[in-house]
Design a protein around this motif. Structure first.
Motif, short mmCIF file in Angstrom:
data_model
loop_
_atom_site.label_atom_id
_atom_site.label_comp_id
_atom_site.label_asym_id
_atom_site.label_seq_id
_atom_site.Cartn_x
_atom_site.Cartn_y
_atom_site.Cartn_z
N SER A 81 95.53 25.08 -80.55
CA SER A 81 94.92 25.54 -81.80
C SER A 81 95.92 25.56 -82.94
CB SER A 81 94.32 26.94 -81.59
OG SER A 81 93.71 27.41 -82.76
N LEU A 82 97.16 25.98 -82.65
CA LEU A 82 98.18 26.07 -83.70
C LEU A 82 98.63 24.71 -84.19
CD1 LEU A 82 100.40 29.02 -82.37
CD2 LEU A 82 98.71 29.08 -84.20
N LYS A 83 98.39 23.66 -83.37
CA LYS A 83 98.75 22.30 -83.76
C LYS A 83 97.65 21.61 -84.56
CE LYS A 83 101.84 21.45 -79.82
NZ LYS A 83 102.02 20.66 -78.56
N ASP A 84 96.44 22.16 -84.49
CA ASP A 84 95.31 21.55 -85.18
C ASP A 84 95.44 21.70 -86.69
OD1 ASP A 84 94.15 20.83 -82.80
OD2 ASP A 84 92.86 22.60 -82.68
N ASP A 85 94.79 20.79 -87.41
CA ASP A 85 94.75 20.90 -88.87
C ASP A 85 93.88 22.10 -89.26
OD1 ASP A 85 96.33 18.65 -89.25
OD2 ASP A 85 94.59 17.29 -89.21
#
Length: 217
Positions: free
Chosen positions: A42-46
């Protein structure tokens, strides 16, 4: 004989309990590893539009709204280096919904300084986090002096007159003041250690039981 039989039941009861506790920790371990993986992903998603997304923990969002600087909250906390100061938290109105916006950390001497209130309300990028329950062992909030130790929901209502989403928005960015809080997937995960402890106790008791059984038979 009856004494030995009852002793055996007693021993195997505790062995069963310890094995069950160890197995439960393994289940918790797998759940925690899956959660950490979900958070990392989730933290890597835009960032996604908050208005058109379902709220969930650690969701990266982008939005705009109206920040209330009059009811700005100063929450006592330490920065990443362990230095005491405040986290600056503002009511944020997005449409018909109110959120708490955590803009980051400042040293004590910057409290009330206009320099910390430079923020683009039309370009808010951050991370949603579910608001945790207030720690009952922390001191009570001093609302009259705007000196907070917990985001007690009753106190936030008294102070602002508003009810807020259970999710707090943690502002992202490279601002110097306030310094945005770094949100990571570093969640405490000691379940493997706990499982090994319970299983070790079960094995130790079983070996001791075999030793005394061999010695007394």
């Amino acid at each position: 004989m009856r004494y030995k039989f009852l002793f055996s039941i007693f021993v195997f009861f505790f062995i069963s309990v310890f094995i069950a506790l160890g197995s439960w920790q393994i289940i918790r371990l797998n759940w925690k590893l899956e959660l950490i993986n979900q958070i990392k992903t989730s933290l890597k998603d835009d960032p996604v539009s908050l208005k058109s997304s379902n709220e969930k923990n650690y969701l990266r969002i982008k939005t705009n709204g109206s920040i209330d600087f009059e009811k700005q909250i100063y929450l006592y906390n330490l920065n990443e280096k362990g230095k005491p100061g405040f986290e600056v938290i503002n009511p944020l109105k997005i449409g018909n919904k109110n959120y708490l916006l955590n803009r980051g950390w400042i040293p004590f001497n910057k409290k009330g300084n206009d320099i910390i209130n430079i923020v683009d309300e039309n370009n808010i990028i951050g991370i949603l986090k579910i608001q945790i329950k207030a720690n009952r062992f922390k001191p009570k909030n001093d609302l009259s002096n705007n000196y907070w130790f917990t985001l007690n929901r009753e106190d936030t209502f008294k102070f602002t007159g508003k009810k807020f989403s259970p999710y707090v928005i943690y502002l992202s960015g490279n601002n110097e003041l306030p310094k945005p809080k770094l949100i990571t997937a570093n969640i405490s995960n000691n379940h493997k250690k706990y499982a090994m402890t319970w299983f070790s106790l079960a094995i130790s008791i079983f070996l001791l039981y075999l030793y005394f059984r061999k010695k007394n038979y």
